[in-house]
Design a protein around this motif. Sequence first.
Motif, PDB file in Angstrom:
ATOM      1  N   ARG A 342       0.814  -1.216   0.000  1.00  0.00           N
ATOM      2  CA  ARG A 342       0.000   0.000   0.000  1.00  0.00           C
ATOM      3  C   ARG A 342       0.849   1.270   0.000  1.00  0.00           C
ATOM      4  N   PHE A 343       2.163   1.114  -0.092  1.00  0.00           N
ATOM      5  CA  PHE A 343       3.029   2.287  -0.107  1.00  0.00           C
ATOM      6  C   PHE A 343       2.810   3.157  -1.345  1.00  0.00           C
ATOM      7  N   PRO A 344       2.670   2.585  -2.546  1.00  0.00           N
ATOM      8  CA  PRO A 344       2.377   3.445  -3.704  1.00  0.00           C
ATOM      9  C   PRO A 344       1.089   4.239  -3.552  1.00  0.00           C
ATOM     10  N   ALA A 345       0.077   3.656  -2.927  1.00  0.00           N
ATOM     11  CA  ALA A 345      -1.186   4.379  -2.725  1.00  0.00           C
ATOM     12  C   ALA A 345      -0.973   5.578  -1.808  1.00  0.00           C
ATOM     13  N   HIS A 346      -0.147   5.406  -0.784  1.00  0.00           N
ATOM     14  CA  HIS A 346       0.168   6.532   0.091  1.00  0.00           C
ATOM     15  C   HIS A 346       0.913   7.625  -0.678  1.00  0.00           C
ATOM     16  N   LEU A 347       1.875   7.218  -1.517  1.00  0.00           N
ATOM     17  CA  LEU A 347       2.634   8.204  -2.290  1.00  0.00           C
ATOM     18  C   LEU A 347       1.759   8.911  -3.321  1.00  0.00           C
ATOM     19  N   GLN A 348       0.743   8.235  -3.827  1.00  0.00           N
ATOM     20  CA  GLN A 348      -0.205   8.888  -4.731  1.00  0.00           C
ATOM     21  C   GLN A 348      -0.780  10.126  -4.074  1.00  0.00           C
ATOM     22  N   GLN A 349      -1.281   9.956  -2.847  1.00  0.00           N
ATOM     23  CA  GLN A 349      -1.868  11.101  -2.165  1.00  0.00           C
ATOM     24  C   GLN A 349      -0.815  12.156  -1.861  1.00  0.00           C
ATOM     25  N   MET A 350       0.301  11.709  -1.270  1.00  0.00           N
ATOM     26  CA  MET A 350       1.298  12.672  -0.819  1.00  0.00           C
ATOM     27  C   MET A 350       1.828  13.521  -1.970  1.00  0.00           C
ATOM     28  N   ASP A 351       2.131  12.896  -3.086  1.00  0.00           N
ATOM     29  CA  ASP A 351       2.709  13.612  -4.221  1.00  0.00           C
ATOM     30  C   ASP A 351       1.646  14.410  -4.980  1.00  0.00           C
ATOM     31  N   MET A 352       0.557  13.760  -5.352  1.00  0.00           N
ATOM     32  CA  MET A 352      -0.433  14.404  -6.219  1.00  0.00           C
ATOM     33  C   MET A 352      -1.254  15.457  -5.487  1.00  0.00           C
ATOM     34  N   GLU A 353      -1.498  15.252  -4.181  1.00  0.00           N
ATOM     35  CA  GLU A 353      -2.219  16.264  -3.417  1.00  0.00           C
ATOM     36  C   GLU A 353      -1.323  17.454  -3.113  1.00  0.00           C
ATOM     37  N   SER A 354      -0.017  17.207  -3.041  1.00  0.00           N
ATOM     38  CA  SER A 354       0.923  18.286  -2.717  1.00  0.00           C
ATOM     39  C   SER A 354       1.242  19.148  -3.927  1.00  0.00           C
ATOM     40  N   ASN A 355       1.623  18.522  -5.029  1.00  0.00           N
ATOM     41  CA  ASN A 355       2.142  19.267  -6.174  1.00  0.00           C
ATOM     42  C   ASN A 355       1.231  19.239  -7.397  1.00  0.00           C
ATOM     43  N   GLY A 356       0.000  18.820  -7.220  1.00  0.00           N
ATOM     44  CA  GLY A 356      -0.979  18.895  -8.296  1.00  0.00           C
ATOM     45  C   GLY A 356      -1.573  20.293  -8.361  1.00  0.00           C
ATOM     46  N   LYS A 357      -0.754  21.261  -8.717  1.00  0.00           N
ATOM     47  CA  LYS A 357      -1.144  22.667  -8.682  1.00  0.00           C
ATOM     48  C   LYS A 357      -0.847  23.326 -10.034  1.00  0.00           C
ATOM     49  N   SER A 358      -1.658  24.306 -10.408  1.00  0.00           N
ATOM     50  CA  SER A 358      -1.456  25.029 -11.669  1.00  0.00           C
ATOM     51  C   SER A 358      -1.216  26.515 -11.449  1.00  0.00           C
ATOM     52  N   VAL A 359      -1.114  26.928 -10.175  1.00  0.00           N
ATOM     53  CA  VAL A 359      -0.761  28.313  -9.859  1.00  0.00           C
ATOM     54  C   VAL A 359       0.400  28.295  -8.878  1.00  0.00           C
ATOM     55  N   ASN A 360       1.167  29.384  -8.844  1.00  0.00           N
ATOM     56  CA  ASN A 360       2.312  29.443  -7.941  1.00  0.00           C
ATOM     57  C   ASN A 360       1.885  29.877  -6.542  1.00  0.00           C
ATOM     58  N   ARG A 361       2.866  30.105  -5.700  1.00  0.00           N
ATOM     59  CA  ARG A 361       2.587  30.450  -4.308  1.00  0.00           C
ATOM     60  C   ARG A 361       1.870  31.786  -4.173  1.00  0.00           C
ATOM     61  N   ARG A 362       1.924  32.593  -5.206  1.00  0.00           N
ATOM     62  CA  ARG A 362       1.222  33.890  -5.192  1.00  0.00           C
ATOM     63  C   ARG A 362      -0.135  33.824  -5.897  1.00  0.00           C
ATOM     64  N   GLY A 363      -0.532  32.625  -6.319  1.00  0.00           N
ATOM     65  CA  GLY A 363      -1.809  32.451  -6.992  1.00  0.00           C
ATOM     66  C   GLY A 363      -1.797  32.789  -8.459  1.00  0.00           C
ATOM     67  N   GLU A 364      -0.608  32.896  -9.051  1.00  0.00           N
ATOM     68  CA  GLU A 364      -0.480  33.257 -10.468  1.00  0.00           C
ATOM     69  C   GLU A 364      -0.363  32.001 -11.322  1.00  0.00           C
ATOM     70  N   PRO A 365      -0.999  31.966 -12.496  1.00  0.00           N
ATOM     71  CA  PRO A 365      -0.947  30.775 -13.359  1.00  0.00           C
ATOM     72  C   PRO A 365       0.480  30.442 -13.773  1.00  0.00           C
ATOM     73  N   LEU A 366       0.761  29.134 -13.865  1.00  0.00           N
ATOM     74  CA  LEU A 366       2.083  28.662 -14.266  1.00  0.00           C
ATOM     75  C   LEU A 366       2.102  28.307 -15.742  1.00  0.00           C
ATOM     76  N   ASN A 367       3.253  28.473 -16.363  1.00  0.00           N
ATOM     77  CA  ASN A 367       3.413  28.167 -17.784  1.00  0.00           C
ATOM     78  C   ASN A 367       4.204  26.883 -18.013  1.00  0.00           C
ATOM     79  N   TYR A 368       4.305  26.049 -17.005  1.00  0.00           N
ATOM     80  CA  TYR A 368       5.047  24.797 -17.123  1.00  0.00           C
ATOM     81  C   TYR A 368       4.338  23.706 -16.309  1.00  0.00           C
ATOM     82  N   GLN A 369       4.737  22.477 -16.564  1.00  0.00           N
ATOM     83  CA  GLN A 369       4.101  21.339 -15.902  1.00  0.00           C
ATOM     84  C   GLN A 369       4.595  21.217 -14.457  1.00  0.00           C
ATOM     85  N   THR A 370       3.720  20.714 -13.597  1.00  0.00           N
ATOM     86  CA  THR A 370       4.106  20.456 -12.203  1.00  0.00           C
ATOM     87  C   THR A 370       3.988  18.956 -11.925  1.00  0.00           C
TER      88      THR A 370
END
Length: 525
Positions: A342-370
């Motif tokens: 079940r370790f991959p399932a845990h990493l799914q949440q940790m990675d995808m919930e953390s860095n599944g973002k399309s804006v930066n820390r200031r809320g501005e849209p990003l022009n590259y993949q995350t």
Amino acid sequence: MSIKYENLDTLKAFKELRAVETSVDLKEELTRERILRYSAPAGGGLTYNYAAKAVNDEIVGILQKLSDEQQLVAKYKEVLNGEFINTGENRKVLHHLTRGQLGSDVTFEDKNLRDFYVEQQNRIREFSSKVHKGEIKGSTGKQLDTVVQIGIGGSDLGPRAMYLALENIYDVEMEGHFISNVDPDDANAVLGRLNFETTLFVLVSKSGTTQETLANRNFVLEKTRQAHIHGFNPSKHMVAVTSETSPLAGSDEYLDSFYMDDFIGGRYSSTSAVGGVVLSLAFGSEVFDQFLAGANDADRAALELDLRKNAALMDAMIGVYERNILGYGQTAVLPYSQALSRFPAHLQQMDMESNGKSVNRRGEPLNYQTGPVIFGEPGTNGQHSFYQLLHQGTDIVPLQFIGFKDSQIPFDLDYEGSTSQQKLKANLVAQIVAFAKGKEDKNSNKNFAGQRPSSLIYGLQLTARSLGALLAHFENKVLFQGFVWNVNSFDQEGVQLGKVLAKQVLAGGDAMDEALKAFSDLLEI
């Protein structure tokens, strides 16, 4: 040093990385010398090997420049020093504090918070010891021998994965079970196997308001009532893990309450009371202490500025290279250890919930993949499942193998000249080489192009200490990548929308739009 948070595509080193024209031919370059040289210590007795990744000394050198320019280790120290890193919720990020101090490199001044975590660990240690000694019994006077964690998301995935990883190698003081899904079949399946008189439930909700968790709590309470056990008192069979400000804290409905705070996100909470209570009850606090020590080992290793000596940082930077230069959108986590099922399932949440973002820390849209899509299964099962696509599919998927020299259980069988553990390791090694080097064949259906990059994290044996280091390695990798991409890795607004709409569905009325009403009708809600 002045810390700056900049987008990846504004960095000089990233532009240099994009201009690199050399490519790495793994068919030719995956040599013994490279395999021995391309390794970094990961802490806890683990080593990260990246010889089968499509990088060379030139690319690693530019990745070092990128790490330095983006001030990754300095930002990591800001996390450790208690800065308000979670910009979305204006919070500190303090899961590292649950596993110990990190030495002179870290100047964290708020001793009260470290003392708070130590106090909770001591309370958990004392409580679990009393349960194991029979000083705390069930309401009908019987010894408690089973523990059931009720939680969802980070309150389930991490602790469940850790429990399964350790149950074969340590004496089980209390058998562990987990209820997470609001699907009634989940709770019914677990509860049908229990003796309520000897079971202790651990209810986990930081806010104390998580809908699925509270629904499952009430499900459990109703089941115990229907059992009609003379003298049974459910409040003597349930403890809460929550924040000190939640409605669950200190309630008479629970035997005891153990606390975490808002500075630890669910997906990073396995080393807090969220994992500490169930793992200490299941295996004893000494095992949990070793788990924390391994995590602390990896946290210390992540302070190293030199990319070649910092496994989490190297793993992160190669991942950025694969995502933003080579264009690979997925990563497969492939543990050659059934205990890590079940370790991959845990990493799914940790990675995808953390860095599944399309804006930066200031809320501005990003022009590259995350963040990439994460998936995985243990070997060798996965070889007979989805490896076909990994070997010969049209997409190249970077691979992260995990392996150990020794099995957890000493009994093994020699069959056809080798043991099962030897066969497992042989398959692991063969897959790494096959993905990298491929195989030419005149029959195109049997031709393997190779050039499929992979890494390997390995150690002597999967123990509590190496498991803690493995967990912290990936936590720190995700943190470093979030800083490279300039996203906030510690909030998860994408989780909230579905919850809000679900409440509208259940409430009915004018708030529901046409689509919600139509789907609700299909399911007769």
